[in-house]
Design a protein around this motif. Sequence first.
Motif, PDB file in Angstrom:
ATOM      1  N   LYS A 621       0.803  -1.231   0.000  1.00 28.95           N
ATOM      2  CA  LYS A 621       0.000   0.000   0.000  1.00 28.95           C
ATOM      3  C   LYS A 621       0.829   1.270   0.000  1.00 28.95           C
ATOM      4  O   LYS A 621       0.308   2.364  -0.138  1.00 28.95           O
ATOM      5  N   SER A 677      -7.854  -2.598  -6.785  1.00 29.12           N
ATOM      6  CA  SER A 677      -7.289  -1.360  -6.237  1.00 29.12           C
ATOM      7  C   SER A 677      -7.182  -1.350  -4.713  1.00 29.12           C
ATOM      8  O   SER A 677      -6.322  -0.665  -4.161  1.00 29.12           O
ATOM      9  N   SER A 678      -8.037  -2.113  -4.042  1.00 28.36           N
ATOM     10  CA  SER A 678      -7.971  -2.067  -2.574  1.00 28.36           C
ATOM     11  C   SER A 678      -6.730  -2.780  -2.039  1.00 28.36           C
ATOM     12  O   SER A 678      -6.362  -2.635  -0.879  1.00 28.36           O
ATOM     13  N   ILE A 711     -16.623   1.187  -5.606  1.00 30.00           N
ATOM     14  CA  ILE A 711     -15.222   1.224  -5.149  1.00 30.00           C
ATOM     15  C   ILE A 711     -14.777   2.676  -4.972  1.00 30.00           C
ATOM     16  O   ILE A 711     -15.231   3.566  -5.702  1.00 30.00           O
TER      17      ILE A 711
END
Length: 876
Positions: A621, A677-678, A711
């Motif tokens: 991340k 994307s998370s 999202i």
Amino acid sequence: MPLPSNQSSPGLLRAPVSGIIVPLSQVPDPVFAANIIGPGIAIDPTGEEIVAPCDGVISQAHPSGHAVGLTTSWGAQILIHVGLDTVKLRGRGFDPLVVLDQKVKEGEPLIRFDADYIATRSKSLLTEMVILNSDQFDGLEVLPGTHTKSGDPLLRVLLKSAEKGSAGTLQPATSARNLALKSEWITIHNATGIHARPAALLAAVAKRYKSKLTLVKGDRSADVRSLIAVMGLEVAQNDQVMIQAHGPDDVDALEALTRELKNLSEDHESPAAVVPMETELKKERKAGDLHFTGITASPGMTAGKIFQLSTQEIEVEEKGESISHETAKLEKAIQVAKVQLEALANGFMGGNDPNRASIFGAHQELLEDPQLLEMAGEEIDRGYSAAFAWKLSYTTLSLQLQNLKNQLLAARANDVRDIGKRVLQILVNGPVPAQEAASQASVTAIFPDNCIVVAEDLTPSDVATLDRTKVLGLCTTTGGATSHVAILARSLDIPALAGVDPEVLHIANGTLVVLDASKGELRLNPNAQELQALEKSQAQHELQKKEDLVHAQEPAKTLDGRRFEIVANLKATSEAANALQMGAEGVGLLRTEFLFMNRTTAPTENEQFEAYQGLARAFGKTRPLIIRTLDVGGDKPLPYLPLPKEDNPFLGERGIRVSLSRPAMFREQLRAILRASSEGDIRIMFPMISSLTELRQAKVILEEERKALGIAPVSVGIMIEVPSAAVMADHLADEADFFSIGSNDLSQYVLAIDRGHPKLAAQADGLDPSILRMIDMAVRAAHSKKKWVGVCGGIAGDPKAIPVLMGLGVDELSVSIPSIPAVKAQIRTLSQKDCEELAHAALEVGTAAEVRSLIENFGRVADKSTAGKTVESKRN
Ligand code: PEP
Ligand code: MG
């Protein structure tokens, strides 16, 4: 003495030019030597005029004047071809004296040529006379003699017994049932010629008939049923073509195909006059020149000894046993080859090298190509052995592909030859156990130590299985930066030069050379001093590399404290671990098109999701992962995504334009990215944005998909690689979260030089002040709107460009994985203030040369392209 009937004697062909007689098999061009065009004879000419070998009608008048076709009253189609590869002279040195459909008498002049001009600019002056429709005759006799004078009897075509009586009278083609029916010559008015769609239409019509149906253009022909073969003829607007039909329903088939061809004509613009090119932009090589140039297929620099790898001809038996025996033999050989390829693909897959694995996967598919199999089957039916039929078929097909103007398709010729040779070797030598074959080099040559392999072309198998302990570099006269061979060479980190002048094939084995692939150069006979310097710089380079690697995980901060983000350009998920190990602070450019290439269908949303998710997890991340949406078109076609043939594909449907015109595929990719994307710091980047409208359209689609998936928003940036985007950067910066400069494309569009152009490569300098000014505009615009700018084109990793880019104020450099440690190390030696002064000066000068001289003065910047100088710069 004139013949009684005042007609030339049926079957007799007289010498079209004086000279030395050379058997066709000795002509150094497989198209002639293997009788692919037809049987005949060659003459090494001493004269400069081609005369008619007999009476006839001109049936081919090649616009470049190097060849002429003649059809005789007794049905023979004769081709006279002056020199080898002379089509490339585009008419220079030739004076055609006849026009299409003109009746000529034996001895009448057809072509006049300048022997000196042609001999010094082409492969050979050898002039071939061949019979194109030899299957209509009982054979061909070469009359005795080693020399001939123009007009002397030279060949006798043996007429079929039934025709002998009627020879001498012009027979309507339809009455001779063993002759093919021919249509008139039809001019193609269709602006795009016979491209994929018309070729498919013709093939569909042809498949309704049983006759053998051939489309003829000039001295080349293709089976109308074969899409590849018809496209391979590259019939363009205003070309003339003819249909030949031979078989039980020839009359109907000919009529239907002629109708279809005529229907093709859509627009009727008059042909533009061809202006011969007076001056070549590239300097011609002078005799004794010790310097060759080429295209960088894989960068790097090395010294070694020339090793000419002449591809050995495999001799085969012509006659076969029974059709069923030969067919079974070929099928078995193909099966064995498939197993070998499977083993090769698995081996590379296991070695975490999906790029190489996919090439051999694609080869397995080529072995199932219906056209190739059909061609070979037809030759076996004609009584040839499996090996002969196979060799003839794959060489014909690869030659057709090789001659295509589309460089990507032409590059596939090499793949066809590769699988062709593989099967042929099995047919001739018998099956080798799969495992052994997989580890075997397809090139059986014993490489000498420290050699630079020189060849006309190499196959992917050749490169993948090279003995790296002995081969230091590669140099080919064909190929380009996008070929499979180039990709393999890069992955093996072996310097390779492509598209080198064919004269390189004549350098003696053992000659010492310096191969500077990065600079696109091969230098002969370097002196001891040059070699010493190279050795020293290589040693220093190795040392420096080791040192840089030690600090690879540290940030890149200038002496005066400015931090730059150094990220990686990625093209496969498997590269993540290596990128991290080399110090990548994230991914500045994921070229997603590589997920879509070398396959027959697009990857599914899930397949893509898994790939993006895997990468997001690897980078985590805190490290950005910039995923560029599909960037195909131009030089990157997809087999399952038919794009119209365009005159200027780089200026056509490319990049984001392809995605916007195929929203289903685009949405699928966006969904896959959003879903992943998370898992990380995923950002989306659109390629080839040329207007605000395109950016808005792309963002609307993205937004729809994002909302549908529920999202959170992701950062959205664009590539700045089209001049209009740089000019409109202030507006674009309002609506994009970041920019990444695609200097490869930006250079080609700003300078109007095709990025893969073999002759203009040297002029396409990414440090041209015009490009720097565009980058400056983009950086200023972005910063004024508090957006950041990266560079992901080739100049981001170029040690000479780096201080200038830093000075222009870019925030991030996205480079190839191996260069990350060195780029970081270089930045640590520089001061931002000095770089800004340098960039300021660079924006003021008028030429790329002046920019380069400013850089030279700025400090002795490491030149990675010369593989080895230590990074030195101004340290106050
Ligand atoms: C560029 O054009 O500089 C770029 C990075 O994109 P690609 O080379 O993939 O076209
Ligand atoms: Mg680009």
